[in-house]
Scaffold this motif. Structure first.
Motif, PDB file in Angstrom:
ATOM      1  N   LEU A  23      -0.929  -7.231   4.974  1.00 32.16           N
ATOM      2  CA  LEU A  23      -0.743  -5.780   4.895  1.00 32.16           C
ATOM      3  C   LEU A  23      -0.569  -5.169   6.286  1.00 32.16           C
ATOM      4  N   VAL A  35       2.465  -9.282  -1.724  1.00 35.73           N
ATOM      5  CA  VAL A  35       1.252  -9.636  -0.976  1.00 35.73           C
ATOM      6  C   VAL A  35       0.849 -11.072  -1.298  1.00 35.73           C
ATOM      7  N   VAL A  59      -8.505  -1.258   1.899  1.00 37.37           N
ATOM      8  CA  VAL A  59      -7.203  -1.227   1.240  1.00 37.37           C
ATOM      9  C   VAL A  59      -7.128   0.015   0.368  1.00 37.37           C
ATOM     10  N   HIS A  67      -1.682  -0.649   0.765  1.00 35.05           N
ATOM     11  CA  HIS A  67      -1.606  -0.602   2.219  1.00 35.05           C
ATOM     12  C   HIS A  67      -3.022  -0.549   2.770  1.00 35.05           C
TER      13      HIS A  67
END
Length: 253
Positions: A23, A35, A59, A67
């Motif tokens: 990320l 991811v 997160v 993100h």
């Protein structure tokens, strides 16, 4: 004898950091599948790790994409206020920027990259800013000072990891060329660059030494190439070396 395998709890910690690093390297929110692919994990495992990181604020999930969260910014702030080199950097960089009129920066190595940990703009700043915390390459610009200090095994890993050694200005660079330049940096104790990482930018950088002589960071100045040619950068080297030495001494105060 079979290699000792990490305990399940340790594997989970490592995988969580793998997700964070994925990320961190993205400039936009990422979908779960992306991811998972980049982290080398299954979607189920990735979703579980993202859930844990989300609950702890590392997160954020928005519109089915992820993100980094505000907890990472708090962690970065803690580093800046507790790291002795970061604390020592501001007055030294301020003096360097005031004396030269150029942007003064300090970088440390992180794996096969470097990270900006301090920056002070001069009277003639760059057209772009180097954000604190940004990861930058080791094989271009000021990163070469750190690469020149790497042990051979780690330098080999860097050479293997970088697919294209060319500069931003389009100059092709071979592995032999880069190795020769790193040897010159070790010999001279500084590096002058132009159009290496960013077209239109020139700079000079030098290693920040530990008391034992090992390199712990690189300090540099940079500005628009059209107004600051190589001859000017070379004239600034003595001032830069004094700043590097001051940072090396100040770190342990």
């Amino acid at each position: 004898m079979a290699a000792v395998q990490p305990q399940p709890s340790m594997r989970s910690v490592e995988r969580a950091f793998d997700v964070i690093e994925v990320l961190e390297q993205s400039d936009k929110p990422m979908r779960l599948s992306d991811v998972a692919r980049r982290a080398g994990l299954s979607p189920a495992t990735t979703l579980r790790l993202l859930g844990v990181l989300q609950r702890r604020g590392f997160v954020v999930a928005e519109q089915q994409a992820y993100h980094l969260g505000p907890a990472t910014l708090a962690a970065a702030h803690s580093f800046l206020v507790t790291d002795s080199l970061s604390r020592a950097a501001t007055p030294v960089l301020q003096e360097l920027a005031a004396t030269t009129g150029l942007t003064a920066t300090l970088h440390i190595r992180s794996g096969l990259e470097r990270i900006v940990i301090a920056r002070v703009d001069g009277a003639d700043p760059l057209r772009y800013q180097l954000p604190i915390g940004q990861r930058l390459p080791l094989h271009l610009g000021a990163g070469k000072v750190l690469a020149a200090a790497m042990p051979e095994e780690e330098l080999e890993a860097l050479m293997s990891a970088v697919r294209d050694l060319s500069t931003a200005g389009g100059k092709p660079v071979s592995e032999a060329d880069l190795r020769a330049e790193l040897a010159l940096i070790r010999e001279r104790g500084y590096h002058v660059s132009a159009d290496e990482r960013v077209v239109g930018s020139s700079g000079v950088s030098a290693p920040v030494p530990r008391p034992d002589g090992q390199v712990m960071a690189t300090v540099g100045i940079s500005g628009p190439a059209e107004r600051h040619p190589e001859s000017e950068m070379l004239s600034i080297v003595p001032e830069l070396l004094r700043a590097a030495a001051a940072l090396g001494r100040a770190r342990d105060l």
